[in-house]
Motif scaffolding. Structure first.
Motif, PDB file in Angstrom:
ATOM      1  N   ARG A 313       0.834  -1.197   0.000  1.00  0.00           N
ATOM      2  CA  ARG A 313       0.000   0.000   0.000  1.00  0.00           C
ATOM      3  C   ARG A 313       0.871   1.249   0.000  1.00  0.00           C
ATOM      4  O   ARG A 313       0.625   2.196  -0.760  1.00  0.00           O
ATOM      5  CB  ARG A 313      -0.934   0.007   1.207  1.00  0.00           C
ATOM      6  CG  ARG A 313      -1.859   1.218   1.249  1.00  0.00           C
ATOM      7  CD  ARG A 313      -2.774   1.174   2.469  1.00  0.00           C
ATOM      8  NE  ARG A 313      -3.627   0.002   2.445  1.00  0.00           N
ATOM      9  CZ  ARG A 313      -4.480  -0.314   3.417  1.00  0.00           C
ATOM     10  NH1 ARG A 313      -4.583   0.463   4.490  1.00  0.00           N
ATOM     11  NH2 ARG A 313      -5.242  -1.381   3.321  1.00  0.00           N
ATOM     12  N   GLU A 314       1.895   1.269   0.857  1.00  0.00           N
ATOM     13  CA  GLU A 314       2.799   2.417   0.908  1.00  0.00           C
ATOM     14  C   GLU A 314       3.572   2.550  -0.404  1.00  0.00           C
ATOM     15  O   GLU A 314       3.813   3.666  -0.891  1.00  0.00           O
ATOM     16  CB  GLU A 314       3.769   2.289   2.075  1.00  0.00           C
ATOM     17  CG  GLU A 314       3.128   2.436   3.447  1.00  0.00           C
ATOM     18  CD  GLU A 314       2.604   1.118   3.991  1.00  0.00           C
ATOM     19  OE1 GLU A 314       2.413   0.170   3.187  1.00  0.00           O
ATOM     20  OE2 GLU A 314       2.380   1.035   5.212  1.00  0.00           O
ATOM     21  N   ALA A 315       3.955   1.405  -0.977  1.00  0.00           N
ATOM     22  CA  ALA A 315       4.688   1.435  -2.240  1.00  0.00           C
ATOM     23  C   ALA A 315       3.830   2.057  -3.344  1.00  0.00           C
ATOM     24  O   ALA A 315       4.300   2.925  -4.102  1.00  0.00           O
ATOM     25  CB  ALA A 315       5.114   0.017  -2.633  1.00  0.00           C
ATOM     26  N   LEU A 316       2.570   1.637  -3.441  1.00  0.00           N
ATOM     27  CA  LEU A 316       1.689   2.192  -4.464  1.00  0.00           C
ATOM     28  C   LEU A 316       1.500   3.689  -4.286  1.00  0.00           C
ATOM     29  O   LEU A 316       1.474   4.446  -5.267  1.00  0.00           O
ATOM     30  CB  LEU A 316       0.329   1.490  -4.433  1.00  0.00           C
ATOM     31  CG  LEU A 316       0.282   0.093  -5.063  1.00  0.00           C
ATOM     32  CD1 LEU A 316      -1.095  -0.530  -4.842  1.00  0.00           C
ATOM     33  CD2 LEU A 316       0.603   0.159  -6.553  1.00  0.00           C
ATOM     34  N   ALA A 317       1.358   4.133  -3.041  1.00  0.00           N
ATOM     35  CA  ALA A 317       1.190   5.567  -2.782  1.00  0.00           C
ATOM     36  C   ALA A 317       2.406   6.342  -3.268  1.00  0.00           C
ATOM     37  O   ALA A 317       2.268   7.425  -3.862  1.00  0.00           O
ATOM     38  CB  ALA A 317       0.955   5.804  -1.296  1.00  0.00           C
ATOM     39  N   ASP A 318       3.593   5.802  -3.043  1.00  0.00           N
ATOM     40  CA  ASP A 318       4.814   6.488  -3.492  1.00  0.00           C
ATOM     41  C   ASP A 318       4.920   6.495  -5.015  1.00  0.00           C
ATOM     42  O   ASP A 318       5.279   7.512  -5.620  1.00  0.00           O
ATOM     43  CB  ASP A 318       6.049   5.830  -2.886  1.00  0.00           C
ATOM     44  CG  ASP A 318       6.331   6.315  -1.480  1.00  0.00           C
ATOM     45  OD1 ASP A 318       5.872   7.421  -1.122  1.00  0.00           O
ATOM     46  OD2 ASP A 318       7.005   5.595  -0.720  1.00  0.00           O
ATOM     47  N   TYR A 319       4.618   5.371  -5.646  1.00  0.00           N
ATOM     48  CA  TYR A 319       4.675   5.330  -7.107  1.00  0.00           C
ATOM     49  C   TYR A 319       3.671   6.310  -7.714  1.00  0.00           C
ATOM     50  O   TYR A 319       3.981   7.003  -8.692  1.00  0.00           O
ATOM     51  CB  TYR A 319       4.374   3.912  -7.615  1.00  0.00           C
ATOM     52  CG  TYR A 319       5.410   2.884  -7.236  1.00  0.00           C
ATOM     53  CD1 TYR A 319       6.766   3.207  -7.175  1.00  0.00           C
ATOM     54  CD2 TYR A 319       5.045   1.566  -6.949  1.00  0.00           C
ATOM     55  CE1 TYR A 319       7.719   2.256  -6.840  1.00  0.00           C
ATOM     56  CE2 TYR A 319       5.982   0.606  -6.612  1.00  0.00           C
ATOM     57  CZ  TYR A 319       7.311   0.957  -6.557  1.00  0.00           C
ATOM     58  OH  TYR A 319       8.250   0.014  -6.220  1.00  0.00           O
ATOM     59  N   ASN A 320       2.473   6.358  -7.130  1.00  0.00           N
ATOM     60  CA  ASN A 320       1.460   7.287  -7.641  1.00  0.00           C
ATOM     61  C   ASN A 320       1.938   8.731  -7.560  1.00  0.00           C
ATOM     62  O   ASN A 320       1.743   9.520  -8.481  1.00  0.00           O
ATOM     63  CB  ASN A 320       0.154   7.124  -6.859  1.00  0.00           C
ATOM     64  CG  ASN A 320      -0.537   5.798  -7.144  1.00  0.00           C
ATOM     65  OD1 ASN A 320      -0.280   5.149  -8.161  1.00  0.00           O
ATOM     66  ND2 ASN A 320      -1.410   5.372  -6.238  1.00  0.00           N
ATOM     67  N   GLN A 321       2.575   9.071  -6.421  1.00  0.00           N
ATOM     68  CA  GLN A 321       3.060  10.441  -6.261  1.00  0.00           C
ATOM     69  C   GLN A 321       4.203  10.744  -7.230  1.00  0.00           C
ATOM     70  O   GLN A 321       4.285  11.850  -7.789  1.00  0.00           O
ATOM     71  CB  GLN A 321       3.525  10.684  -4.828  1.00  0.00           C
ATOM     72  CG  GLN A 321       3.988  12.108  -4.544  1.00  0.00           C
ATOM     73  CD  GLN A 321       2.896  13.145  -4.771  1.00  0.00           C
ATOM     74  OE1 GLN A 321       1.707  12.831  -4.736  1.00  0.00           O
ATOM     75  NE2 GLN A 321       3.286  14.384  -5.009  1.00  0.00           N
ATOM     76  N   ALA A 322       5.078   9.778  -7.453  1.00  0.00           N
ATOM     77  CA  ALA A 322       6.169   9.973  -8.415  1.00  0.00           C
ATOM     78  C   ALA A 322       5.606  10.242  -9.804  1.00  0.00           C
ATOM     79  O   ALA A 322       6.102  11.114 -10.530  1.00  0.00           O
ATOM     80  CB  ALA A 322       7.081   8.749  -8.439  1.00  0.00           C
ATOM     81  N   ILE A 323       4.551   9.526 -10.185  1.00  0.00           N
ATOM     82  CA  ILE A 323       3.950   9.704 -11.504  1.00  0.00           C
ATOM     83  C   ILE A 323       3.240  11.049 -11.603  1.00  0.00           C
ATOM     84  O   ILE A 323       3.255  11.694 -12.658  1.00  0.00           O
ATOM     85  CB  ILE A 323       2.999   8.529 -11.809  1.00  0.00           C
ATOM     86  CG1 ILE A 323       3.823   7.258 -12.056  1.00  0.00           C
ATOM     87  CG2 ILE A 323       2.105   8.836 -13.000  1.00  0.00           C
ATOM     88  CD1 ILE A 323       3.003   5.990 -12.122  1.00  0.00           C
ATOM     89  N   VAL A 324       2.629  11.509 -10.500  1.00  0.00           N
ATOM     90  CA  VAL A 324       2.020  12.839 -10.499  1.00  0.00           C
ATOM     91  C   VAL A 324       3.085  13.898 -10.770  1.00  0.00           C
ATOM     92  O   VAL A 324       2.872  14.833 -11.550  1.00  0.00           O
ATOM     93  CB  VAL A 324       1.310  13.110  -9.150  1.00  0.00           C
ATOM     94  CG1 VAL A 324       0.945  14.589  -9.017  1.00  0.00           C
ATOM     95  CG2 VAL A 324       0.057  12.266  -9.032  1.00  0.00           C
ATOM     96  N   LEU A 325       4.232  13.747 -10.123  1.00  0.00           N
ATOM     97  CA  LEU A 325       5.303  14.733 -10.280  1.00  0.00           C
ATOM     98  C   LEU A 325       5.984  14.636 -11.636  1.00  0.00           C
ATOM     99  O   LEU A 325       6.415  15.647 -12.195  1.00  0.00           O
ATOM    100  CB  LEU A 325       6.336  14.550  -9.163  1.00  0.00           C
ATOM    101  CG  LEU A 325       5.852  14.885  -7.752  1.00  0.00           C
ATOM    102  CD1 LEU A 325       6.882  14.452  -6.715  1.00  0.00           C
ATOM    103  CD2 LEU A 325       5.583  16.385  -7.621  1.00  0.00           C
TER     104      LEU A 325
END
Length: 413
Positions: A313-325
């Motif tokens: 779950r934490e990994a997905l949240a980080d990947y999502n934020q990286a893609i937003v940026l």
């Protein structure tokens, strides 16, 4: 570990000071100099810049802060037409004035601008502005422009450093380009227009005198930062050779010299993760994000660390934020696909691998991972096709270990 993203470093550099004695040049002669030092900037905003320094294969570019202040992806186009990606997180704003310094790395040889003395500019003196104008109704593409004018005034109380006023009708896209004198020296940075409130047309343009910049470049700090750059680059070289302990030692030295370098924390985290120190890696990624929350790379790398710990779950949240940026990070889509696959979301994983390959058709890992997902779906022929493509790319890229691994999988199908 696949998909890790390394980054470079930026620092404020001083322009090389030219000799005091120089003869006046003609307009075409000044233009010949301007063309060699003026760069085009594209991205969230458009603008221009001037190459002000070189340290080994790293070039420093001075431009306006308002050109690059909006987060996003930027590129610099050099006089030979080559384009270099600029990481937004590495752009350094010059304090007190509307200036910023960014860098790009190249083995090509580019000319560096020499600074003149903007304090010697007086009303009536000839100046030139170079830059890349935005498209307009008549000219439908960005074009290099070289415009002649005269100093019309000197402001005693400049705002954001804009002390020079000159009669040059510079247009949007030329902000950040150099102002040159009749010796071809950089005496300012072009950046702000004064429209006539009656007609809306631009009558005067403002520039920042180069003497307003030089004291703010802070030579002692530059020397320290350049030393940090050397340790950082040496650490990167050692990490590429697999010498992670040597890389850690160099990253530690860089951070002792400058503890505010998010990129070094990011790359030290990579070295720690590669050495098996996931907790230490997470601490470094956290620090990199704290220093620059718009920096996509440590989010991606922290996601990898979380995934290694089974914290999907934490990994997905980080990947999502990286893609937003940064929505163009093929590696992050690949990594998010892996995590989705591990959670049983095969369709989501394949969608991410597809996007990764659309962004980077040479990302061998994404072909291999998509092949595994197709195996899970029962698509044996599709899986073999992806595995063969992955193997070919791994072989072309000199990665024999993963090539042999993929060939073993193919033989077992």
């Amino acid at each position: 570990m696949k998909g890790k993203i390394a980054a470079a470093l930026i620092g404020i550099a001083a322009i090389v000071v030219s000799p005091e004695v120089a003869s006046c040049l003609s307009g075409p002669e000044v233009n010949a100099i301007a063309k060699k030092i003026t760069v085009r900037i594209d991205g969230q905003n458009t603008g221009s810049g001037v190459i002000i320094d070189r340290k080994e294969n790293i070039y420093f570019v001075l431009t306006n802060w308002h050109v690059v202040q909006e987060p996003g992806n930027y590129t610099v186009q050099t006089p030979d037409g080559k384009r270099y990606a600029i990481n937004f997180s590495l752009i350094r704003r010059v304090p007190e004035v509307d200036l910023a310094v960014l860098l790009f790395s190249s083995s090509q040889s580019y000319q560096v601008g020499f600074s003149g003395n903007s304090d010697q500019l007086t009303e009536g003196m000839t100046v030139y502005v170079a830059g890349w104008a935005d498209p307009g109704p008549v000219i439908p593409e960005r074009t290099y422009q070289f415009i002649t004018g005269y100093i019309s005034s000197r402001l005693q109380k400049p705002t954001d450093g804009y002390s020079l006023v000159y009669t040059i009708n510079a247009v949007p896209g030329m902000s950040g380009g150099p102002v040159l004198d009749d010796r071809g020296d950089v005496v300012g940075i072009n950046g702000r227009a004064i429209p006539d409130i009656r007609t809306g047309t631009v009558s005067f343009v403002l520039g920042i005198g180069i003497n307003n910049y030089l004291p703010l470049a802070n030579p002692p700090a530059v020397a320290t930062l350049q030393s940090a750059v050397k340790f950082f680059q040496r650490g990167l070289d050692k990490a590429r050779r697999g010498d992670y302990q040597g890389a850690l030692a160099d990253y530690n030295q860089a951070l002792q010299l400058d503890p505010n370098l998010a990129t070094v924390y990011n790359n030290r985290g990579l070295a720690r993760a590669s050495s098996g120190d996931i907790s230490g890696a997470l601490a470094d990624y956290n620090q990199a994000i704290q220093l620059n929350f718009n920096f996509a790379a440590p989010y991606n790398n922290r996601g990898l660390a979380h995934a290694q710990q089974g914290k999907f779950r934490e990994a997905l949240a980080d990947y999502n934020q990286a893609i937003v940026l940064d929505p163009n990070l093929a590696e992050t889509y690949n990594n998010r696909g892996l995590t989705r696959f591990q959670q049983g979301d095969i369709s989501g994983a394949v969608a991410d691998y597809n996007q990764a390959l659309q962004l980077n058709p040479k990302l061998a890992a994404a072909y291999g991972n998509r092949g595994i997902a197709k195996c899970e779906r029962g698509d044996k022929q599709g899986a073999i096709k992806d595995f063969q493509q992955a193997a070919n790319l791994f072989l072309q890229q000199g990665n024999r270990a993963d090539y042999q691994r993929i060939m073993t999988i193919i033989r077992r199908l």
